[in-house]
Design an enzyme around this catalytic site. Structure first.
Site, PDB file in Angstrom:
ATOM      1  CG  ASP A  42      48.461   7.557  -2.060  1.00  0.00           C
ATOM      2  OD1 ASP A  42      49.289   7.815  -1.162  1.00  0.00           O
ATOM      3  OD2 ASP A  42      48.051   6.414  -2.319  1.00  0.00           O
ATOM      4  CG  HIS A 246      33.987  36.753  -0.731  1.00  0.00           C
ATOM      5  ND1 HIS A 246      34.539  37.028   0.491  1.00  0.00           N
ATOM      6  CD2 HIS A 246      34.438  37.727  -1.556  1.00  0.00           C
ATOM      7  CE1 HIS A 246      35.296  38.117   0.404  1.00  0.00           C
ATOM      8  NE2 HIS A 246      35.242  38.561  -0.834  1.00  0.00           N
ATOM      9  CG  ASP A 263      35.702  38.984  -8.955  1.00  0.00           C
ATOM     10  OD1 ASP A 263      36.793  38.875  -9.551  1.00  0.00           O
ATOM     11  OD2 ASP A 263      35.569  39.589  -7.879  1.00  0.00           O
ATOM     12  CG  ASP A 274      40.651  40.766  -8.822  1.00  0.00           C
ATOM     13  OD1 ASP A 274      39.587  40.204  -9.143  1.00  0.00           O
ATOM     14  OD2 ASP A 274      40.825  41.313  -7.715  1.00  0.00           O
ATOM     15  CG  HIS A 353      33.191  45.865  -1.991  1.00  0.00           C
ATOM     16  ND1 HIS A 353      33.907  46.557  -2.950  1.00  0.00           N
ATOM     17  CD2 HIS A 353      32.141  45.302  -2.649  1.00  0.00           C
ATOM     18  CE1 HIS A 353      33.319  46.389  -4.126  1.00  0.00           C
ATOM     19  NE2 HIS A 353      32.238  45.650  -3.971  1.00  0.00           N
ATOM     20  CG  HIS A 357      42.503  44.291  -3.965  1.00  0.00           C
ATOM     21  ND1 HIS A 357      43.269  43.543  -4.816  1.00  0.00           N
ATOM     22  CD2 HIS A 357      41.211  44.015  -4.294  1.00  0.00           C
ATOM     23  CE1 HIS A 357      42.466  42.824  -5.596  1.00  0.00           C
ATOM     24  NE2 HIS A 357      41.220  43.105  -5.319  1.00  0.00           N
ATOM     25  CG  HIS A 364      42.853  40.668  -1.800  1.00  0.00           C
ATOM     26  ND1 HIS A 364      41.876  40.656  -0.846  1.00  0.00           N
ATOM     27  CD2 HIS A 364      42.193  40.747  -2.982  1.00  0.00           C
ATOM     28  CE1 HIS A 364      40.673  40.716  -1.430  1.00  0.00           C
ATOM     29  NE2 HIS A 364      40.859  40.768  -2.722  1.00  0.00           N
ATOM     30  CD  GLU A 387      37.687  44.838  -6.315  1.00  0.00           C
ATOM     31  OE1 GLU A 387      36.798  43.985  -6.258  1.00  0.00           O
ATOM     32  OE2 GLU A 387      38.889  44.594  -6.065  1.00  0.00           O
ATOM     33  CE1 TYR A 391      28.315  43.539  -5.572  1.00  0.00           C
ATOM     34  CE2 TYR A 391      28.875  45.419  -4.174  1.00  0.00           C
ATOM     35  CZ  TYR A 391      29.240  44.468  -5.119  1.00  0.00           C
ATOM     36  OH  TYR A 391      30.517  44.463  -5.614  1.00  0.00           O
ATOM     37  NE  ARG A 409      33.389  42.488  -7.570  1.00  0.00           N
ATOM     38  CZ  ARG A 409      32.606  41.613  -6.943  1.00  0.00           C
ATOM     39  NH1 ARG A 409      31.591  42.017  -6.192  1.00  0.00           N
ATOM     40  NH2 ARG A 409      32.819  40.314  -7.069  1.00  0.00           N
ATOM     41  CD  GLU A 411      38.245  43.203  -9.411  1.00  0.00           C
ATOM     42  OE1 GLU A 411      37.411  42.268  -9.427  1.00  0.00           O
ATOM     43  OE2 GLU A 411      39.155  43.283  -8.572  1.00  0.00           O
TER      44      GLU A 411
HETATM   45  N1  GLY Z   1      38.383  38.677  -6.734  1.00  0.00           N
HETATM   46  C1  GLY Z   1      38.691  39.183  -5.472  1.00  0.00           C
HETATM   47  C2  GLY Z   1      38.528  40.624  -5.426  1.00  0.00           C
HETATM   48  O1  GLY Z   1      37.979  41.205  -6.331  1.00  0.00           O
HETATM   49  O2  GLY Z   1      38.987  41.269  -4.532  1.00  0.00           O
HETATM   50 MN    MN Z   2      37.752  40.445  -8.278  1.00  0.00          MN
HETATM   51 MN    MN Z   3      39.601  42.595  -6.658  1.00  0.00          MN
END
Ligand code: GLY
Ligand code: MN
Ligand code: MN
Length: 444
Positions: A42, A246, A263, A274, A353, A357, A364, A387, A391, A409, A411
């Site tokens: 439900d 993550h 983040d 973001d 990374h 994006h 994304h 971003e 690390y 980071r 961003e």
């Molecule tokens: N928050 C997801 C990224 O920074 O890509």
């Molecule tokens: Mn982010």
């Molecule tokens: Mn991002």
């Protein structure tokens, strides 16, 4: 109350016109909306419309199918949706219904969703191209195949099913990549809510708090600002948790002497912000933290400068990699020459990374990053994140202990303009001085 921006009916109609001009008159597009997803008995997850569906209709109800037929005499934009039902509406809230869908969403025609099997094959019949995102909704895929087959096996003489099937996403995603003025205003609003929230948590942070207590302060600001939900699960990583890219458990105690990486971005009218900021739990950066922070900041600022028409997608990333590598070399955290480190990618143990994006209805967002194997060139209306991060895991061997457990980071969200760029998330404290000043303003 602040006035709130939104996407007008004319803009939704313009998007459909643009799509139709890409499709040509012998095509038909079929796009089902998102399904409601059960959480447990439900209880369902909060409904979020499919981004392509929202982009073309603005209609945010479940059980809906949008159909676009360029050149159709009796109307080109068609919606199948739930019928009004007072009993259902008493339990589950308002249903727009086909009649009002035409008026409120500018559809040319609208029908009850329960009639789709009777009506849609007749609309597909005679079209040579079917635009449909095959492979996203298995059950719906089967229905589309059935409708097409029913035309092929029809008794009517001369009926033909479409001979060509095209992924609808290719066309819609190219449109979505370029943001209009109204979209930019909506994204700025999401960014403003996000900025208020980040400033609030900088003022509220204290040693001894749980990460989720700080997240509660952020959510408070999101909801107060008009965003029903974050655009993605918020990351509140204190200390070494910042090195888990993550991390979303957000259940550790934040300690004096640690940084916390946050983040988090608001979703407003389906558009995402973001943003990442990293700040000291006790309000003051240590010397080692400052050393790493200023490398990331310099890299981020240099990357933002690379966002302008004519530059290609990878130039911000290339700028970031050079500055981070030089910074880590200067601190003796990497060995060798700048060029060999970049070539051998040994920096990846600290920066693993990419630098950004596309951003829009999806965090994304859709849109190609390469065209014919070449990096895409920035054009006005595109929005990207920038971003970079460094690390330094607690467990990283060969690193002096003062740097271990630092994860940073930074961003922001950047719009490509005719002459360069505009940072949509500007004004959120970012330099060491701005952050320390904001954090110190708590008591005032
Ligand atoms: N928050 C997801 C990224 O920074 O890509
Ligand atoms: Mn982010
Ligand atoms: Mn991002």
């Amino acid at each position: 109350m602040k006035s709130k921006p939104g996407i007008g009916l004319r803009e939704f109609s313009r998007r459909r016109e643009e799509l139709m001009s890409m499709m040509g008159e012998d095509g038909i597009a079929i796009l089902p909306g998102a399904n409601l997803v059960a959480r447990n008995s439900d209880v369902d997850y909060l409904f979020r419309q499919d981004s392509d569906f929202h982009y073309l209709t603005g209609f945010d109800e479940q059980e809906a199918v949008f159909v676009l037929i360029p050149g159709r005499e009796h109307g080109e934009a068609l919606l199948f949706c739930r019928e009004r039902d007072p009993e259902q509406e008493q339990w589950h809230g308002k249903i727009t219904g086909p009649e009002r869908a035409m008026q409120l969403y500018g559809m040319d025609d609208a029908f009850p969703i329960s009639d789709i099997d009777d009506i849609l094959p007749g609309l597909i019949e005679g079209k040579s191209r079917l635009y449909y995102a095959m492979g996203h909704q298995q059950e719906f895929d089967a229905r589309v195949i059935n409708w097409v087959n029913s035309i092929a096996s029809s008794q009517h003489k001369g009926t033909q099913p479409p001979g060509e099937f095209v992924q609808l996403g290719h066309l819609v995603h190219e449109l979505r990549l370029f943001k209009s003025k109204q979209e930019v205003e909506v994204m700025k609003f999401a960014a403003a809510i996000t900025g208020d929230a980040h400033r609030r948590i900088m003022r509220e942070a204290e040693p001894g708090m749980y990460e989720y207590e700080l997240e509660a302060e952020l959510n408070h600001a999101f909801l107060r600002g008009g965003a029903r939900s974050p655009a993605y699960p918020s990351i509140f990583g204190s200390g070494n948790n910042a090195n888990i890219l993550h991390y979303i458990e957000n259940d550790d105690v934040m300690k004096s002497g640690e940084l916390v990486l946050v983040d988090a971005g608001a979703e407003y009218q389906c558009y995402a912000a973001d943003v990442t900021r990293t700040f000291p739990v006790n309000g003051k950066f240590s010397k080692a933290q400052k050393e790493i922070y200023n490398i990331v900041l310099a890299a981020q600022e240099a990357a933002i400068e690379m966002v302008k028409p004519g530059n290609h997608w990878n130039q911000p990333h290339e700028a970031v990699v050079r500055i981070i590598c030089q910074g880590l070399l200067d601190l003796n955290l990497l060995e060798g020459t700048l060029d060999t480190i970049i070539e051998n990618e040994t920096y990846k143990k600290f920066y693993m990374h990419r630098t950004g994006h596309w951003l829009g209805l999806d965090v994304h967002d859709v849109g190609e990053y390469r065209i014919d194997e070449e990096w895409r060139v920035f054009e006005p209306g595109m929005v990207t994140t920038i971003e970079p991060g460094i690390y330094i895991s607690q467990d990283l061997a060969g690193v002096p202990s003062r740097y271990r457990g630092i994860g940073i980071r930074i961003e922001d969200n950047v719009l490509v303009t005719k002459t360069g760029h505009e940072v949509l998330t500007s004004g959120i404290p970012k330099t060491i001085e701005e952050i320390e000043k904001t954090m110190a303003s708590k008591a005032a």
